[in-house]
Write a protein that holds these residues in place. Structure first.
Motif, PDB file in Angstrom:
ATOM      1  N   THR A  81       0.814  -1.220   0.000  1.00  0.00           N
ATOM      2  CA  THR A  81       0.000   0.000   0.000  1.00  0.00           C
ATOM      3  C   THR A  81       0.847   1.270   0.000  1.00  0.00           C
ATOM      4  O   THR A  81       0.312   2.368   0.125  1.00  0.00           O
ATOM      5  N   SER A  82       2.174   1.118  -0.126  1.00  0.00           N
ATOM      6  CA  SER A  82       3.034   2.306  -0.134  1.00  0.00           C
ATOM      7  C   SER A  82       2.761   3.138  -1.385  1.00  0.00           C
ATOM      8  O   SER A  82       2.432   2.602  -2.451  1.00  0.00           O
ATOM      9  N   PRO A  83       2.890   4.463  -1.284  1.00  0.00           N
ATOM     10  CA  PRO A  83       2.647   5.328  -2.449  1.00  0.00           C
ATOM     11  C   PRO A  83       3.506   4.962  -3.656  1.00  0.00           C
ATOM     12  O   PRO A  83       3.027   4.974  -4.787  1.00  0.00           O
ATOM     13  N   ALA A  84       4.771   4.613  -3.427  1.00  0.00           N
ATOM     14  CA  ALA A  84       5.656   4.277  -4.542  1.00  0.00           C
ATOM     15  C   ALA A  84       5.169   3.029  -5.274  1.00  0.00           C
ATOM     16  O   ALA A  84       5.164   2.981  -6.507  1.00  0.00           O
ATOM     17  N   LEU A  85       4.760   2.018  -4.523  1.00  0.00           N
ATOM     18  CA  LEU A  85       4.292   0.784  -5.156  1.00  0.00           C
ATOM     19  C   LEU A  85       2.944   0.984  -5.840  1.00  0.00           C
ATOM     20  O   LEU A  85       2.709   0.450  -6.922  1.00  0.00           O
ATOM     21  N   LEU A  86       2.071   1.771  -5.242  1.00  0.00           N
ATOM     22  CA  LEU A  86       0.781   2.065  -5.879  1.00  0.00           C
ATOM     23  C   LEU A  86       0.987   2.809  -7.193  1.00  0.00           C
ATOM     24  O   LEU A  86       0.306   2.539  -8.187  1.00  0.00           O
ATOM     25  N   GLN A  87       1.936   3.740  -7.216  1.00  0.00           N
ATOM     26  CA  GLN A  87       2.243   4.477  -8.442  1.00  0.00           C
ATOM     27  C   GLN A  87       2.797   3.534  -9.506  1.00  0.00           C
ATOM     28  O   GLN A  87       2.429   3.615 -10.678  1.00  0.00           O
ATOM     29  N   THR A  88       3.648   2.609  -9.120  1.00  0.00           N
ATOM     30  CA  THR A  88       4.208   1.637 -10.061  1.00  0.00           C
ATOM     31  C   THR A  88       3.111   0.748 -10.617  1.00  0.00           C
ATOM     32  O   THR A  88       3.090   0.457 -11.820  1.00  0.00           O
ATOM     33  N   ARG A  89       2.195   0.325  -9.769  1.00  0.00           N
ATOM     34  CA  ARG A  89       1.091  -0.528 -10.228  1.00  0.00           C
ATOM     35  C   ARG A  89       0.217   0.182 -11.243  1.00  0.00           C
ATOM     36  O   ARG A  89      -0.315  -0.437 -12.164  1.00  0.00           O
ATOM     37  N   LYS A  90       0.057   1.494 -11.098  1.00  0.00           N
ATOM     38  CA  LYS A  90      -0.722   2.257 -12.071  1.00  0.00           C
ATOM     39  C   LYS A  90       0.022   2.403 -13.390  1.00  0.00           C
ATOM     40  O   LYS A  90      -0.577   2.424 -14.460  1.00  0.00           O
ATOM     41  N   ALA A  91       1.351   2.502 -13.328  1.00  0.00           N
ATOM     42  CA  ALA A  91       2.157   2.750 -14.523  1.00  0.00           C
ATOM     43  C   ALA A  91       2.455   1.492 -15.332  1.00  0.00           C
ATOM     44  O   ALA A  91       2.608   1.541 -16.540  1.00  0.00           O
ATOM     45  N   VAL A  92       2.539   0.356 -14.666  1.00  0.00           N
ATOM     46  CA  VAL A  92       2.934  -0.887 -15.324  1.00  0.00           C
ATOM     47  C   VAL A  92       1.723  -1.805 -15.436  1.00  0.00           C
ATOM     48  O   VAL A  92       1.036  -2.069 -14.459  1.00  0.00           O
ATOM     49  N   LYS A  93       1.469  -2.266 -16.635  1.00  0.00           N
ATOM     50  CA  LYS A  93       0.380  -3.217 -16.866  1.00  0.00           C
ATOM     51  C   LYS A  93       0.988  -4.591 -17.116  1.00  0.00           C
ATOM     52  O   LYS A  93       1.968  -4.734 -17.839  1.00  0.00           O
ATOM     53  N   LEU A  94       0.387  -5.595 -16.511  1.00  0.00           N
ATOM     54  CA  LEU A  94       0.890  -6.956 -16.621  1.00  0.00           C
ATOM     55  C   LEU A  94      -0.238  -7.863 -17.087  1.00  0.00           C
ATOM     56  O   LEU A  94      -1.338  -7.809 -16.556  1.00  0.00           O
ATOM     57  N   GLY A  95       0.053  -8.673 -18.097  1.00  0.00           N
ATOM     58  CA  GLY A  95      -0.905  -9.661 -18.578  1.00  0.00           C
ATOM     59  C   GLY A  95      -0.257 -11.032 -18.605  1.00  0.00           C
ATOM     60  O   GLY A  95       0.949 -11.158 -18.780  1.00  0.00           O
ATOM     61  N   VAL A  96      -1.062 -12.063 -18.394  1.00  0.00           N
ATOM     62  CA  VAL A  96      -0.560 -13.435 -18.359  1.00  0.00           C
ATOM     63  C   VAL A  96      -1.345 -14.258 -19.369  1.00  0.00           C
ATOM     64  O   VAL A  96      -2.574 -14.231 -19.397  1.00  0.00           O
ATOM     65  N   SER A  97      -0.631 -15.005 -20.184  1.00  0.00           N
ATOM     66  CA  SER A  97      -1.264 -15.880 -21.160  1.00  0.00           C
ATOM     67  C   SER A  97      -2.006 -17.008 -20.448  1.00  0.00           C
ATOM     68  O   SER A  97      -1.530 -17.548 -19.450  1.00  0.00           O
ATOM     69  N   HIS A  98      -3.167 -17.359 -20.968  1.00  0.00           N
ATOM     70  CA  HIS A  98      -3.947 -18.446 -20.360  1.00  0.00           C
ATOM     71  C   HIS A  98      -3.464 -19.822 -20.800  1.00  0.00           C
ATOM     72  O   HIS A  98      -3.765 -20.819 -20.166  1.00  0.00           O
ATOM     73  N   ARG A  99      -2.719 -19.878 -21.875  1.00  0.00           N
ATOM     74  CA  ARG A  99      -2.270 -21.190 -22.357  1.00  0.00           C
ATOM     75  C   ARG A  99      -0.758 -21.333 -22.191  1.00  0.00           C
ATOM     76  O   ARG A  99      -0.025 -20.350 -22.191  1.00  0.00           O
ATOM     77  N   LEU A 100      -0.331 -22.565 -22.062  1.00  0.00           N
ATOM     78  CA  LEU A 100       1.095 -22.856 -21.986  1.00  0.00           C
ATOM     79  C   LEU A 100       1.667 -22.982 -23.387  1.00  0.00           C
ATOM     80  O   LEU A 100       1.007 -23.478 -24.299  1.00  0.00           O
ATOM     81  N   GLU A 101       2.904 -22.568 -23.531  1.00  0.00           N
ATOM     82  CA  GLU A 101       3.606 -22.740 -24.799  1.00  0.00           C
ATOM     83  C   GLU A 101       4.053 -24.197 -24.924  1.00  0.00           C
ATOM     84  O   GLU A 101       3.922 -24.978 -23.981  1.00  0.00           O
ATOM     85  N   GLU A 102       4.599 -24.569 -26.063  1.00  0.00           N
ATOM     86  CA  GLU A 102       5.056 -25.952 -26.268  1.00  0.00           C
ATOM     87  C   GLU A 102       6.104 -26.363 -25.242  1.00  0.00           C
ATOM     88  O   GLU A 102       6.212 -27.528 -24.889  1.00  0.00           O
TER      89      GLU A 102
END
Length: 111
Positions: A81-102
């Motif tokens: 909940t620190s301001p620095a981490l909250l700011q980073t969470r707003k700036a960086v978007k993370l997505g995860v693939s639902h499928r596994l690669e080969e």
């Protein structure tokens, strides 16, 4: 490791896992720059996360403790909940693939 995880992920026989944890503890004891790790479940989890590859697990443990020593602020006193981490969470978007690669790897998308 729970029985549920064992049914989802192909794991080696229990006696091999116990032996690998023993070998990891012996290796850690011989490495002066690594701390003594008493938690065998933590080591087992590290093995699991490295697909039960002993040498790969050793390399990752070495990297983990080296990173923790060189940059302690990265792995200690993290307040989500620190301001620095909250700011980073707003700036960086993370997505995860639902499928596994080969290669049984999952893709992460950072933007």
């Amino acid at each position: 490791m729970t029985a549920e995880v064992r049914t989802v992920v192909a794991t080696p026989p229990r006696d091999r896992i116990v032996e690998d944890v023993r070998l990891l503890r012996e290796w850690i004891a011989k490495e002066p720059h690594l701390p003594n790790v008493e938690d065998e479940m933590w080591l087992e989890t590290f093995l699991y996360n490295n697909k039960f590859r002993l040498e790969r697990t050793k390399a990752k443990l070495n990297s983990y403790y080296s990173l923790r020593t060189k940059y302690p602020q990265l792995l200690r006193d993290r307040d989500p909940t620190s301001p620095a981490l909250l700011q980073t969470r707003k700036a960086v978007k993370l997505g995860v693939s639902h499928r596994l690669e080969e290669s049984n790897c999952r893709l992460f998308f950072v933007g």
